[in-house]
Design a protein around this motif. Sequence first.
Motif, mmCIF file in Angstrom:
data_model
loop_
_atom_site.group_PDB
_atom_site.id
_atom_site.type_symbol
_atom_site.label_atom_id
_atom_site.label_comp_id
_atom_site.label_asym_id
_atom_site.label_seq_id
_atom_site.Cartn_x
_atom_site.Cartn_y
_atom_site.Cartn_z
ATOM 1 N N ARG A 152 51.746 -18.830 -30.039
ATOM 2 C CA ARG A 152 52.086 -20.218 -30.774
ATOM 3 C C ARG A 152 52.356 -19.831 -32.518
ATOM 4 O O ARG A 152 51.767 -19.215 -32.950
ATOM 5 C CB ARG A 152 50.671 -21.064 -30.766
ATOM 6 N N GLU A 153 53.407 -20.629 -32.926
ATOM 7 C CA GLU A 153 53.739 -20.476 -34.108
ATOM 8 C C GLU A 153 52.706 -20.958 -35.041
ATOM 9 O O GLU A 153 52.303 -22.057 -34.799
ATOM 10 C CB GLU A 153 55.095 -21.099 -34.199
ATOM 11 N N TYR A 154 52.574 -20.133 -36.056
ATOM 12 C CA TYR A 154 51.508 -20.602 -37.076
ATOM 13 C C TYR A 154 52.197 -21.034 -38.329
ATOM 14 O O TYR A 154 52.623 -19.972 -39.000
ATOM 15 C CB TYR A 154 50.320 -19.536 -37.360
ATOM 16 N N ARG A 155 52.288 -22.040 -38.566
ATOM 17 C CA ARG A 155 53.077 -22.601 -39.710
ATOM 18 C C ARG A 155 52.334 -22.608 -40.993
ATOM 19 O O ARG A 155 51.115 -23.123 -41.150
ATOM 20 C CB ARG A 155 53.507 -24.073 -39.629
ATOM 21 N N PRO A 207 55.807 -17.043 -25.046
ATOM 22 C CA PRO A 207 55.898 -16.952 -26.536
ATOM 23 C C PRO A 207 54.726 -17.334 -27.092
ATOM 24 O O PRO A 207 53.882 -18.449 -26.612
ATOM 25 C CB PRO A 207 56.939 -17.912 -26.963
#
Length: 346
Positions: A105-108, A103
């Motif tokens: 990397r989530e970018y917040r 998955p």
Amino acid sequence: MPQSQEVIEQLESLRGEFDALIAPLTDEQSIRHAQAQFMGKKGKVSLLMKQMGKLPPEDRRTVGAAFNQVKTAIVDAVAQKLDDLVQAAAAADLARTVDVSLPGREYRQGHVHLLTQVWNEAVEIFAELGFEIALGPQIETDFHSFEALAIPKDHPARDMQDTFYIGDDIVLRPHTSPVQIRTMQNQQPPVKIVAPGFVYRRDDDPTHSPMFTQIEGLLVDEVVRFSDLKGVLLHYVRRYFGKALDIRFRPSYFPFVEPGAEIDMQCSFCIDGDPSVCRVCKGTTWVEIGGCGMVDPDVFAHVKYDSEKYTGFAFGMGLERQAMLRHGVNDIKYYYEGDLRFLRQF
Ligand code: DAH
């Protein structure tokens, strides 16, 4: 052994020494450094060659040839070594495997704090009505915070707005009303401002915090009536809450206005439901959102405005309360704790 033979053997051994030196090296810088140790001006090979002059002339040719051979060998070895490094890096790069099933990397992304949202929205609504933004210091004089607003030192109204004293005459402003004074001291009517900002009180419970946010309004001109005040506040409440809510005024006392009133608005929570169970308005269908009134001639006197010529209205509202009512926030502390579980909801 003839002298020339000796030099040739030394050259050969230096060559072996060089090969051994660079064999384990893995970066260009240290390889170049090794090269300089042998071939540089004071390099081992170069120093040895200085002895050429001492050799009998007939030997110089053979020794010179041997020298050139070693020199070429070293230069070639360096080139080879550097090429090996490039190849190895390319091979490692090609051999790399990427797991495309991982998955990403989530970018917040951050966003504007709820209180700042209310602040901006409130200012925008008043700006649409032609109000300008005015700002004042949070560390204020006693004069601007109280005296000029017709609250002398021993006045009981000071209790309601007890704040933090930094010195005898310097306080953390307990309301945004001092911005009225600063604005009027600096400009002649017409004045039409809103002043959002942080204020400080000696209060601390679920609906009060020692620091909170207010928005102040002031309009001064030749013919300003209470009905103008009502029109502006009604428009504001309806725009901010997006509902056809009504407002009402309850006579009240603030030294700097006459008459003065508390502003109530219809409870946005139970307007479409059952007020008898509403915890926000406690069944009354109304909630208080601020204070207001017509500017007292005493205040005009402090800023040298002619109260025979000018009239004005003023209001002050807490911004936390507005967002609490609109979004159902039930503790004022949530605004300041920085808990992301709260902040992300807005
Ligand atoms: N300054 C008052 C307070 O903080 C609120 C207020 C009342 C402001 C009446 C006004 C006003 O401008 O006219 O409690």
